[in-house]
Design an enzyme around this catalytic site. Structure first.
Site, PDB file in Angstrom:
ATOM      1  N   SER A   1       0.828  -1.211   0.000  1.00  0.00           N
ATOM      2  CA  SER A   1       0.000   0.000   0.000  1.00  0.00           C
ATOM      3  C   SER A   1       0.861   1.259   0.000  1.00  0.00           C
ATOM      4  CB  SER A   1      -0.897   0.016   1.239  1.00  0.00           C
ATOM      5  OG  SER A   1      -1.565  -1.215   1.390  1.00  0.00           O
TER       6      SER A   1
HETATM    7  N1  SAH Z   1      -0.066  -4.856   4.206  1.00  0.00           N
HETATM    8  C1  SAH Z   1       0.508  -5.315   2.984  1.00  0.00           C
HETATM    9  C2  SAH Z   1      -0.389  -5.018   1.779  1.00  0.00           C
HETATM   10  C3  SAH Z   1      -0.611  -6.248   0.971  1.00  0.00           C
HETATM   11  S1  SAH Z   1      -1.875  -6.166  -0.249  1.00  0.00           S
HETATM   12  C4  SAH Z   1       1.924  -4.780   2.795  1.00  0.00           C
HETATM   13  O1  SAH Z   1       2.390  -3.977   3.617  1.00  0.00           O
HETATM   14  O2  SAH Z   1       2.590  -5.202   1.852  1.00  0.00           O
HETATM   15  C5  SAH Z   1      -3.155  -7.133   0.479  1.00  0.00           C
HETATM   16  C6  SAH Z   1      -2.865  -8.588   0.741  1.00  0.00           C
HETATM   17  O3  SAH Z   1      -4.077  -9.179   1.218  1.00  0.00           O
HETATM   18  C7  SAH Z   1      -2.452  -9.413  -0.476  1.00  0.00           C
HETATM   19  O4  SAH Z   1      -1.200  -9.969  -0.250  1.00  0.00           O
HETATM   20  C8  SAH Z   1      -3.542 -10.493  -0.582  1.00  0.00           C
HETATM   21  O5  SAH Z   1      -3.055 -11.764  -0.973  1.00  0.00           O
HETATM   22  C9  SAH Z   1      -4.055 -10.541   0.850  1.00  0.00           C
HETATM   23  N2  SAH Z   1      -5.379 -11.112   1.025  1.00  0.00           N
HETATM   24  C10 SAH Z   1      -6.487 -10.978   0.257  1.00  0.00           C
HETATM   25  N3  SAH Z   1      -7.520 -11.688   0.775  1.00  0.00           N
HETATM   26  C11 SAH Z   1      -7.039 -12.282   1.917  1.00  0.00           C
HETATM   27  C12 SAH Z   1      -7.611 -13.138   2.894  1.00  0.00           C
HETATM   28  N4  SAH Z   1      -8.883 -13.561   2.827  1.00  0.00           N
HETATM   29  N5  SAH Z   1      -6.837 -13.545   3.918  1.00  0.00           N
HETATM   30  C13 SAH Z   1      -5.545 -13.162   4.027  1.00  0.00           C
HETATM   31  N6  SAH Z   1      -4.946 -12.359   3.125  1.00  0.00           N
HETATM   32  C14 SAH Z   1      -5.678 -11.925   2.084  1.00  0.00           C
END
Ligand code: SAH
Length: 274
Positions: free
Chosen positions: A109
């Protein structure tokens, strides 16, 4: 081999410049070598091991100048080496206010969005009284960057990721990152974050980095009294917005107070693990 044999006949009619660029097209290895050299140059200025503190301070100073971020959140962001959480070819962009690809079709993000969401969490009644985020559940570990920032603001962090490739990558990133104390090293879980993590709950703070259509009931159930949840969610007619949910207890009776904030654009919250 003569030129006439190596190049298509039509090249003979080209101007010298056009012919030179057409020749390059027929030598793809050269471009691959140049791309590799470019990537190495790009990675160098802020590569691992080099001091990136000044450029990170500038990123935080730009956010601070906007005047709407919590100072404790900015201090934590100033301490986390964001460039170590992205691919080394993207390290030069790590301190711009932009989302970046982290593989598997997902993104880290934008720093301003991370700062804003953590500020909303901190503004909750429980966190205000406590002075820290307490026990935190993060859904969507991704590359582990936000989990590291939270680790500097909380007493305990559990972060769930459904993609094993990213779960593994985050684990390596978090083990390598050197962070100031006190720091709550995030506990990473490979699983479906929609069911939360009852065994580690209830949580004082819950934050989701992926947006769904509705609030999974498990998140509400695992939100401690006085706790606050912040998550991107579909809102009727407004696309995706940040939703804040507070677990308020009055005279022994629980109620959940929901408010909607600005429009955002997060990757989708999906079910199941991969
Ligand atoms: N906080 C992260 C942002 C990652 S983007 C950072 O600092 O990099 C959001 C993430 O949510 C993705 O990796 C995606 O695979 C995950 N995601 C989506 N649905 C999910 C679920 N049901 N349970 C766990 N992770 C999930």
């Amino acid at each position: 081999m003569t030129t006439a044999k190596r190049f298509p006949a039509s090249l003979k009619t080209l101007t010298p410049q056009r012919e030179a660029s057409a020749r390059e097209l027929l030598m793809p290895q050269r471009h691959l070598r140049e791309a590799a050299a470019d990537a190495a140059r790009l990675a160098q200025p802020s590569g691992r091991g080099l001091d990136s503190g000044a450029v990170r301070e500038r990123m935080v100073a730009r956010l601070r100048a906007e005047g709407k971020f919590d100072e404790r959140v900015l201090a934590a962001m100033a301490a986390v080496p964001r460039h170590e959480f992205v691919d080394s070819a993207l390290a030069a962009q790590a301190y711009e206010d932009t989302a970046l690809p982290i593989g598997h079709g997902q993104t880290i993000s934008k720093p301003s969005v991370v700062g804003h969401m953590l500020g909303l969490l901190f503004a909750g009644a429980g966190a205000q009284a406590r002075g820290h985020l307490g026990r935190v559940l993060e859904i969507g570990t991704g590359c582990g960057y936000q989990a590291a920032v939270i680790g500097l603001l909380a007493r305990q962090v559990v972060s769930i990721e459904r993609l094993q490739g990213l779960h593994d990558k985050a684990k390596a990133n978090l083990q390598r990152a050197v962070l100031p104390r006190p720091y709550a090293m995030p506990r990473l879980v490979w699983g479906d974050g929609r069911v939360g993590h009852a065994a580690s709950g209830p949580f004082d703070s819950i934050i989701a980095a992926a947006g769904g259509e509705d609030l999974p009931p498990a998140w509400m159930e695992q939100l401690a009294p006085g706790g606050r949840l912040v998550a991107p969610m579909a809102a009727s007619g407004r696309g995706q917005v940040l939703v804040v949910l507070d677990h308020v207890v009055e005279r022994g009776v629980s109620r959940w107070v929901r408010s909607e904030h600005e429009a955002v654009l997060f990757v989708p919250l999906k079910s199941g693990v991969v």
